[in-house]
Write an enzyme that holds these catalytic residues in place. Structure first.
Site, mmCIF file in Angstrom:
data_model
loop_
_atom_site.group_PDB
_atom_site.id
_atom_site.type_symbol
_atom_site.label_atom_id
_atom_site.label_comp_id
_atom_site.label_asym_id
_atom_site.label_seq_id
_atom_site.Cartn_x
_atom_site.Cartn_y
_atom_site.Cartn_z
ATOM 1 N N THR A 158 22.700 35.186 -22.890
ATOM 2 C CA THR A 158 22.289 33.951 -22.207
ATOM 3 C C THR A 158 20.961 33.461 -22.772
ATOM 4 O O THR A 158 20.710 32.256 -22.856
ATOM 5 C CB THR A 158 22.142 34.190 -20.694
ATOM 6 O OG1 THR A 158 23.425 34.512 -20.152
ATOM 7 C CG2 THR A 158 21.576 32.978 -19.978
ATOM 8 N N HIS A 205 -11.637 -5.451 -15.461
ATOM 9 C CA HIS A 205 -12.086 -5.103 -14.107
ATOM 10 C C HIS A 205 -11.507 -6.056 -13.072
ATOM 11 O O HIS A 205 -12.076 -6.249 -11.995
ATOM 12 C CB HIS A 205 -13.613 -5.129 -14.008
ATOM 13 C CG HIS A 205 -14.310 -4.273 -15.014
ATOM 14 N ND1 HIS A 205 -14.663 -2.972 -14.778
ATOM 15 C CD2 HIS A 205 -14.703 -4.542 -16.289
ATOM 16 C CE1 HIS A 205 -15.259 -2.473 -15.845
ATOM 17 N NE2 HIS A 205 -15.283 -3.398 -16.779
ATOM 18 N N SER A 335 13.346 -10.361 1.044
ATOM 19 C CA SER A 335 12.931 -9.989 2.386
ATOM 20 C C SER A 335 14.056 -10.201 3.382
ATOM 21 O O SER A 335 14.842 -11.139 3.270
ATOM 22 C CB SER A 335 11.719 -10.825 2.816
ATOM 23 O OG SER A 335 11.372 -10.559 4.160
ATOM 24 N N LYS A 341 11.847 -15.550 -0.016
ATOM 25 C CA LYS A 341 10.948 -14.650 -0.741
ATOM 26 C C LYS A 341 11.726 -13.898 -1.818
ATOM 27 O O LYS A 341 12.820 -13.406 -1.585
ATOM 28 C CB LYS A 341 10.309 -13.656 0.221
ATOM 29 C CG LYS A 341 9.132 -12.880 -0.363
ATOM 30 C CD LYS A 341 8.455 -12.057 0.734
ATOM 31 C CE LYS A 341 7.156 -11.431 0.254
ATOM 32 N NZ LYS A 341 7.404 -10.369 -0.723
ATOM 33 N N GLU A 348 9.328 -3.078 -10.126
ATOM 34 C CA GLU A 348 9.080 -2.060 -9.100
ATOM 35 C C GLU A 348 9.936 -0.814 -9.304
ATOM 36 O O GLU A 348 9.457 0.319 -9.165
ATOM 37 C CB GLU A 348 9.354 -2.645 -7.712
ATOM 38 C CG GLU A 348 8.336 -3.671 -7.262
ATOM 39 C CD GLU A 348 8.748 -4.378 -5.974
ATOM 40 O OE1 GLU A 348 7.934 -5.139 -5.433
ATOM 41 O OE2 GLU A 348 9.891 -4.175 -5.515
#
Length: 498
Positions: A158, A205, A335, A341, A348
């Site tokens: 194995t 930033h 939504s 929406k 995502e």
């Protein structure tokens, strides 16, 4: 009384029927019931009881890979005189059925198992032995003609079979990922060309920086993906070194010298992958750093993809109260409560896939580290997570390209609006009027909520003619000092004319 007698008869008939559906097999631990028509045997049956962990069987590509390993070993054992031509014929036929997926239903061990993969190896040995016997006209489960250990596993352990099959599987799966990455890079380059003339605000930033072209940003994504492709190729190339012939601890005990010379070239031919024998078989049996390195390359890809998706979601935020510099394709209502929406669901899901891969890398690192002495017994969970990472990234790259990147639109008006509204283009004037003056004018424009153009002209530090030359935002996205060449050329012309 008659009713009770009838019930007893029914129970006896049911018991006889149940017993008729099983056969008895034995191994070193004793006897065990195995389903009568199953092509697996005693050790596989024990594994089913012992390792009910994930509910997921070994990856189908891993089954194909171990079939190739067993076929190569059978050929080599025949060449070495340990397996006669008749048995070779039936064993290779059975192996071909494993490789083609015809026997998948009989590979039933959990993908996470104790024993360093012994249960999976024995599952393969038992299935191939029983199917070969069946093809030869013998009864399954008897093993007097073809034995799982004495014939199918001869010259192997194995500890060289399982890691070799795992590497073959990873190498096969990663080709799909590399193809998807190449397609993704191509799509990003197309968008880079399409968006080359779109000027937008650069941000550092999360604050206004200096102008940049949207095309430059997408070209940077393509460059990043290209680097990932190279990194993955290098990392996975190391997996082509396999430890076949090492047997239990790397010393090669019970593997004939001729077998050890033949097995890797033969397996290369059968698998279609150019493999090499590990230079140090003891090292190749005990250490998993090459697998951890390969996983690390996948983790870096996941980090890069997730960062890119973060950027896309931010640039697409809105559509009215965010940046809305790009428009991602609408893929589904966003939504259950807010009508109209639409969410960036593709970016995502890619983020989440990347999180999963990063987590898998932690498991792989722990598994590689936790091995002791001559063997790493945690390869089952290592390979399970490595295969999952490759496939998740392949699928994520595919849906990101098809359902997001290819359909992205630039909101040129919004991009330009932010550039014109920002005071950051004052950076282009610093070489001409000095940093202190430029800083003062930027602060004044912000406090008074006026445009840079107005405050600059009011300051008297620059003429309107020169301001128009320096304020060329297209030139601000290129190397050099904005306006320097044109201003110098104009002064030289004025001097000549004067």
């Amino acid at each position: 009384m008659e009713r009770r007698k009838g019930e007893f008869t029914e129970r006896m008939n049911a018991t006889e029927q149940t017993l008729d559906q099983f056969r008895w097999e034995h191994d070193s631990l004793g006897e065990i019931e195995v389903p009568k028509n199953a092509l697996y045997g005693a050790q596989t049956q024990r594994a089913m009881t012992n390792f009910q962990i994930t509910g997921r069987r070994m990856h189908t590509q891993m089954i194909r890979s171990i079939g190739k390993v067993k076929k190569a070993s059978a050929y080599c054992n025949n060449q070495c005189g340990f397996l006669d031509d008749e048995r070779l014929k039936y064993i290779t036929e059975a192996c071909d059925e494993v490789i083609s997926g015809q026997l998948d239903e009989w590979f039933i061990t959990d993908c996470i198992q104790g024993g360093a993969g012994t249960s999976f190896n024995m599952n393969a040995n038992e299935v191939i032995a029983n199917r070969a016997a069946q093809l030869a006209g013998h009864t399954i489960g008897v093993y007097d003609y073809i034995h799982p250990n004495d014939h199918i596993n001869f010259g192997q352990s194995t500890n060289d079979v399982f890691p070799t099959a795992g590497r073959l599987t990873a190498l096969a799966l990663v080709e799909v990922l590399l193809n998807e990455l190449s397609e993704l890079q191509h799509s990003l380059l197309k968008k880079a060309k399409e968006f080359d003339g779109v000027i937008k605000m650069g941000r550092t930033h999360l604050q206004d920086a200096v102008p940049i072209r949207l095309g430059q940003e997408f070209h940077a994504y393509a460059t990043m993906v290209g680097r990932d492709i190279k990194r993955i190729r290098v990392a996975f190339n190391d997996l082509k070194a396999v430890n076949m012939g090492a047997t239990a601890v790397g010393t090669g005990m019970n593997a004939d010298e001729k077998y050890k010379k033949l097995i890797v070239p033969v397996l290369s031919e059968i698998s279609g992958i150019t493999l090499t024998a590990a230079k140090d078989l003891v090292d190749g049996t005990r250490n998993c750093d090459t697998l951890a390195f390969a996983s690390g390359a996948l983790k870096v890809l996941a980090v890069n993809l997730s960062k890119m998706c973060n950027d896309l979601r931010l640039m697409a935020s809105g559509p009215k109260a965010g940046l809305a510099e790009i428009k991602l394709p609408d893929r589904q209502p966003g939504s259950s409560i807010m009508p109209g929406k639409v969410n960036p669901v593709i970016a995502e899901v890619c983020n989440q896939a990347c999180f999963n891969v990063i987590g898998n890398d932690v498991t792989i690192a722990k598994a590689a580290e936790a091995g002791q002495l001559e063997l790493n017994v945690f390869e089952p969970v290592l390979f399970k997570n490595l295969f999952e990472s490759i496939e998740i990234l392949s699928n994520a790259c595919h849906t990101l390209r098809i359902n997001a990147i290819d359909g992205i639109k630039a909101n040129k008006e919004n991009c330009l609006f932010f550039v014109e509204r920002s005071v950051s283009p004052i950076t282009a004037f610093a070489p001409h009027i000095g940093y202190a003056n430029a800083s003062r004018i930027a602060k004044q424009a912000l406090i008074e909520n006026r445009t840079l153009r107005e405050v600059l002209l009011e300051s008297g530090l620059i003429t309107e003619h020169d301001l128009e030359i320096i304020m060329d935002v297209q030139e601000m996205t290129k190397p050099g000092i904005p306006g320097k060449k044109r201003l110098a050329k104009n002064k030289k012309k004025e001097k000549v004319e004067g």
